[in-house]
Write a protein that holds these residues in place. Structure first.
Motif, PDB file in Angstrom:
ATOM      1  N   ARG A   1       0.623  -1.324   0.161  1.00  0.00           N
ATOM      2  CA  ARG A   1      -0.002  -0.433   0.040  1.00  0.00           C
ATOM      3  C   ARG A   1       0.704   1.516   0.280  1.00  0.00           C
ATOM      4  O   ARG A   1       2.333   1.547   0.611  1.00  0.00           O
ATOM      5  N   ILE A   2       0.490   1.937  -1.292  1.00  0.00           N
ATOM      6  CA  ILE A   2       1.523   3.517  -0.869  1.00  0.00           C
ATOM      7  C   ILE A   2       0.421   4.445  -0.452  1.00  0.00           C
ATOM      8  O   ILE A   2       0.925   5.273   0.567  1.00  0.00           O
ATOM      9  N   SER A   3      -0.529   4.723  -0.844  1.00  0.00           N
ATOM     10  CA  SER A   3      -1.295   5.851  -1.231  1.00  0.00           C
ATOM     11  C   SER A   3      -2.942   6.198  -0.591  1.00  0.00           C
ATOM     12  O   SER A   3      -3.216   5.312  -2.142  1.00  0.00           O
ATOM     13  N   HIS A   4      -3.601   7.172  -0.665  1.00  0.00           N
ATOM     14  CA  HIS A   4      -5.336   7.105  -0.931  1.00  0.00           C
ATOM     15  C   HIS A   4      -5.279   8.313  -0.720  1.00  0.00           C
ATOM     16  O   HIS A   4      -4.982   9.087  -0.145  1.00  0.00           O
ATOM     17  N   ASN A   5      -5.726   8.863  -2.264  1.00  0.00           N
ATOM     18  CA  ASN A   5      -5.707  10.796  -2.193  1.00  0.00           C
ATOM     19  C   ASN A   5      -6.951  11.172  -2.329  1.00  0.00           C
ATOM     20  O   ASN A   5      -8.229   9.987  -4.035  1.00  0.00           O
ATOM     21  N   VAL A   6      -7.748  11.943  -2.695  1.00  0.00           N
ATOM     22  CA  VAL A   6      -8.596  12.906  -2.770  1.00  0.00           C
ATOM     23  C   VAL A   6      -7.752  13.761  -3.667  1.00  0.00           C
ATOM     24  O   VAL A   6      -7.906  14.675  -4.022  1.00  0.00           O
ATOM     25  N   GLY A   7      -9.131  14.383  -5.013  1.00  0.00           N
ATOM     26  CA  GLY A   7      -8.234  15.678  -5.135  1.00  0.00           C
ATOM     27  C   GLY A   7      -9.897  16.124  -6.165  1.00  0.00           C
ATOM     28  O   GLY A   7     -11.007  15.679  -6.285  1.00  0.00           O
ATOM     29  N   PHE A   8     -10.177  17.077  -6.051  1.00  0.00           N
ATOM     30  CA  PHE A   8     -11.458  18.139  -6.928  1.00  0.00           C
ATOM     31  C   PHE A   8     -10.700  18.703  -7.922  1.00  0.00           C
ATOM     32  O   PHE A   8      -9.668  18.575  -8.618  1.00  0.00           O
ATOM     33  N   LEU A   9     -12.274  18.368  -9.181  1.00  0.00           N
ATOM     34  CA  LEU A   9     -12.135  19.373 -10.771  1.00  0.00           C
ATOM     35  C   LEU A   9     -13.082  19.907 -10.714  1.00  0.00           C
ATOM     36  O   LEU A   9     -13.432  20.565  -9.660  1.00  0.00           O
ATOM     37  N   TYR A  10     -13.058  20.835 -12.071  1.00  0.00           N
ATOM     38  CA  TYR A  10     -14.273  22.196 -11.986  1.00  0.00           C
ATOM     39  C   TYR A  10     -15.299  21.946 -11.192  1.00  0.00           C
ATOM     40  O   TYR A  10     -15.867  20.566 -11.389  1.00  0.00           O
ATOM     41  N   PRO A  11     -15.762  22.302 -10.481  1.00  0.00           N
ATOM     42  CA  PRO A  11     -16.748  22.571  -9.343  1.00  0.00           C
ATOM     43  C   PRO A  11     -18.214  23.246  -9.630  1.00  0.00           C
ATOM     44  O   PRO A  11     -19.129  22.529  -9.472  1.00  0.00           O
ATOM     45  N   ASP A  12     -18.366  23.740 -11.144  1.00  0.00           N
ATOM     46  CA  ASP A  12     -19.096  23.579 -11.763  1.00  0.00           C
ATOM     47  C   ASP A  12     -19.787  23.269 -12.858  1.00  0.00           C
ATOM     48  O   ASP A  12     -20.852  22.822 -14.313  1.00  0.00           O
ATOM     49  N   VAL A  13     -19.136  21.065 -13.080  1.00  0.00           N
ATOM     50  CA  VAL A  13     -19.624  20.973 -14.499  1.00  0.00           C
ATOM     51  C   VAL A  13     -20.832  20.529 -13.580  1.00  0.00           C
ATOM     52  O   VAL A  13     -21.443  20.077 -12.648  1.00  0.00           O
ATOM     53  N   PRO A  14     -21.643  19.528 -14.714  1.00  0.00           N
ATOM     54  CA  PRO A  14     -22.964  19.640 -14.261  1.00  0.00           C
ATOM     55  C   PRO A  14     -23.030  18.560 -14.063  1.00  0.00           C
ATOM     56  O   PRO A  14     -22.294  16.970 -14.637  1.00  0.00           O
ATOM     57  N   GLY A  15     -24.042  17.361 -13.774  1.00  0.00           N
ATOM     58  CA  GLY A  15     -24.694  16.144 -13.495  1.00  0.00           C
ATOM     59  C   GLY A  15     -23.671  16.216 -12.611  1.00  0.00           C
ATOM     60  O   GLY A  15     -24.201  14.516 -11.736  1.00  0.00           O
ATOM     61  N   LYS A  16     -22.878  16.706 -11.258  1.00  0.00           N
ATOM     62  CA  LYS A  16     -21.714  16.276  -9.994  1.00  0.00           C
ATOM     63  C   LYS A  16     -22.884  15.966  -9.162  1.00  0.00           C
ATOM     64  O   LYS A  16     -23.775  16.412  -9.113  1.00  0.00           O
ATOM     65  N   THR A  17     -22.540  15.258  -7.883  1.00  0.00           N
ATOM     66  CA  THR A  17     -23.551  14.292  -7.250  1.00  0.00           C
ATOM     67  C   THR A  17     -22.937  15.452  -6.147  1.00  0.00           C
ATOM     68  O   THR A  17     -24.141  15.539  -5.024  1.00  0.00           O
ATOM     69  N   ALA A  18     -21.808  16.268  -5.596  1.00  0.00           N
ATOM     70  CA  ALA A  18     -21.286  17.060  -4.662  1.00  0.00           C
ATOM     71  C   ALA A  18     -20.275  18.190  -4.906  1.00  0.00           C
ATOM     72  O   ALA A  18     -21.294  19.196  -6.062  1.00  0.00           O
ATOM     73  N   GLY A  19     -19.140  17.754  -4.248  1.00  0.00           N
ATOM     74  CA  GLY A  19     -18.045  18.746  -5.232  1.00  0.00           C
ATOM     75  C   GLY A  19     -17.360  18.780  -6.385  1.00  0.00           C
ATOM     76  O   GLY A  19     -16.303  18.810  -6.870  1.00  0.00           O
ATOM     77  N   ASN A  20     -17.539  16.988  -7.334  1.00  0.00           N
ATOM     78  CA  ASN A  20     -17.400  17.074  -8.308  1.00  0.00           C
ATOM     79  C   ASN A  20     -15.713  16.669  -7.825  1.00  0.00           C
ATOM     80  O   ASN A  20     -14.280  17.120  -8.460  1.00  0.00           O
ATOM     81  N   ALA A  21     -15.517  15.621  -6.626  1.00  0.00           N
ATOM     82  CA  ALA A  21     -14.302  15.226  -5.933  1.00  0.00           C
ATOM     83  C   ALA A  21     -13.917  13.659  -7.045  1.00  0.00           C
ATOM     84  O   ALA A  21     -14.716  12.833  -7.298  1.00  0.00           O
ATOM     85  N   VAL A  22     -12.666  13.405  -7.451  1.00  0.00           N
ATOM     86  CA  VAL A  22     -12.182  12.098  -7.468  1.00  0.00           C
ATOM     87  C   VAL A  22     -10.838  11.309  -6.803  1.00  0.00           C
ATOM     88  O   VAL A  22     -10.917  11.753  -5.817  1.00  0.00           O
ATOM     89  N   SER A  23     -10.777   9.957  -6.991  1.00  0.00           N
ATOM     90  CA  SER A  23      -9.463   9.139  -5.793  1.00  0.00           C
ATOM     91  C   SER A  23      -9.418   8.634  -7.057  1.00  0.00           C
ATOM     92  O   SER A  23      -9.600   8.370  -7.830  1.00  0.00           O
TER      93      SER A  23
END
Length: 368
Positions: free
Chosen positions: A237-259
């Motif tokens: 195991r190395i890491s688990h990460n979360v990052g954000f993409l463009y916040p105003d993209v249509p169809g997002k469920t919350a903050g448009n985060a990816v992992s």
């Protein structure tokens, strides 16, 4: 060579346990604990005596067995070094050193960075990305990674230390999970050592669109997937990460985060791990648009970085994601749909960025 080093580490661990319980050990003890023939064990014991790992307490005399003891006993029971392992991609090596101490990892980060600017903390893991050959560009009195070489599936880290770091090299690093062998010698006021680890393959898996309006969370599912995959023998195991993409993209469920997650794996496990990850996502996702992307290796991909930057600053398409993936030799998978591939590919363009950049789309992301 690798199997020999692994057997050496296993036997030294058994010797330490037996000697701790009895105060000494003999060939019969070690043969019983290891399941190896006594003649083979005796060969190993002779080698350990020559290497200085163990000492002879009593010579064999008639029917009386020879007795041995561990030679190197730590003055303190705790080691700051939890794991040390390495991944290799051609002439690029990334060294991972997981620490038990926030203070120690901060010290090592500062010292190593004097000679190598490509050093960063990832939680309690210190990461160093280097090219094989000489590393340290500036002589440092306390701690230098001088050179890294790769041969026959093994990585050799040549370290020069003084003072406290010398204690770490001689007393702590050899107990770290992942270290196959360590050799050191005192030269004047300094201690020079070679740390040997297996050359593993770096594997990053990006995931997006696993939730719906009522249930699920991509970060939680990828963390669970990391737990599953890292429980497999030959996977670190190395890491688990979360990052954000463009916040105003249509169809997002919350903050448009990816992992995305990172693993160090034996090369022969790559294909089975990809299949295992895809199957797990398919079973657990709550979305009809789940996508996965996989990057193997350490080499930087300009097209991947460029696509991630665009995905953080505006709306991008699935065609753009697939084009960036093809140019970067990133594999994409429609788990339940194709929309999630956009975020999955974009996440892999953010791998070398610190948490503050991942969280803030206005902060530039970094290339490896």
């Amino acid at each position: 060579m690798l199997k020999s080093l692994e057997k050496r580490k296993e036997l030294l661990g058994l010797i330490e346990k037996i000697a701790r319980d009895k105060g000494f050990f003999d060939v019969y003890d070690l043969s019983g604990a290891s399941g190896m023939p006594r003649s083979t064990v005796q060969d190993w014991v002779n080698r350990f005596v020559d290497d200085g790992c163990i000492s002879v307490l009593e010579e064999r005399s008639g029917r009386k067995r020879a007795k041995y003891a561990m030679r190197r006993i730590r003055s303190l029971p705790a080691s700051a070094c939890r794991r040390i392992f390495t991944t290799v991609d051609g002439d690029i090596v990334e060294i991972f050193h997981e620490c038990r101490s926030e203070g120690c990892i901060a010290f090592c980060e500062y010292m190593y960075a004097i000679g190598n600017p490509r050093v960063r903390k990832n939680g309690l893991i210190l990461r160093q990305k280097v090219k094989t050959g000489p590393v340290a560009s500036v002589a440092n009195e306390s701690l230098d990674l001088e050179k890294v070489t790769v041969s026959n599936g093994l990585v050799y880290q040549h370290i020069r230390t003084f003072g406290g770091p010398a204690y770490s090299l001689t007393e702590m690093m050899e107990s770290a999970d992942g270290v196959l062998d360590i050799k050191y010698s005192k030269k004047g006021d300094y201690v020079e050592g070679i740390v040997v680890t297996e050359a593993l393959t770096h594997m990053a898996i990006g995931v997006d669109d696993t939730d719906d309006a009522d249930s699920g969370a991509t970060f939680a599912l990828t963390l669970s997937m990391l737990d599953l995959l890292s429980s497999i023998e030959g996977v670190r195991r190395i890491s688990h990460n979360v990052g954000f993409l463009y916040p105003d993209v249509p169809g997002k469920t919350a903050g448009n985060a990816v992992s995305y997650i990172e693993l160090a794996v034996k090369k022969e496990l790559v294909e089975s791990l990809i299949q295992r990850a895809a199957d797990y996502l398919r079973e657990q996702t709550h979305s009809k648009d789940t996508g996965m992307a996989v990057k193997i290796g350490l080499k930087a991909c300009p097209e991947l970085l460029s696509f991630a930057c665009r995905a953080r600053n505006g709306v991008v398409t699935i065609d753009e994601a697939q084009a960036a993936a093809r140019k970067s030799r990133v594999r994409t998978y429609e788990i339940t749909g194709e929309r999630g591939i956009i975020g999955a590919v974009a996440s892999l363009g953010m791998i070398d960025s610190p948490p503050e950049a991942l969280m803030d789309v206005k902060t530039p992301i970094l290339t490896g």
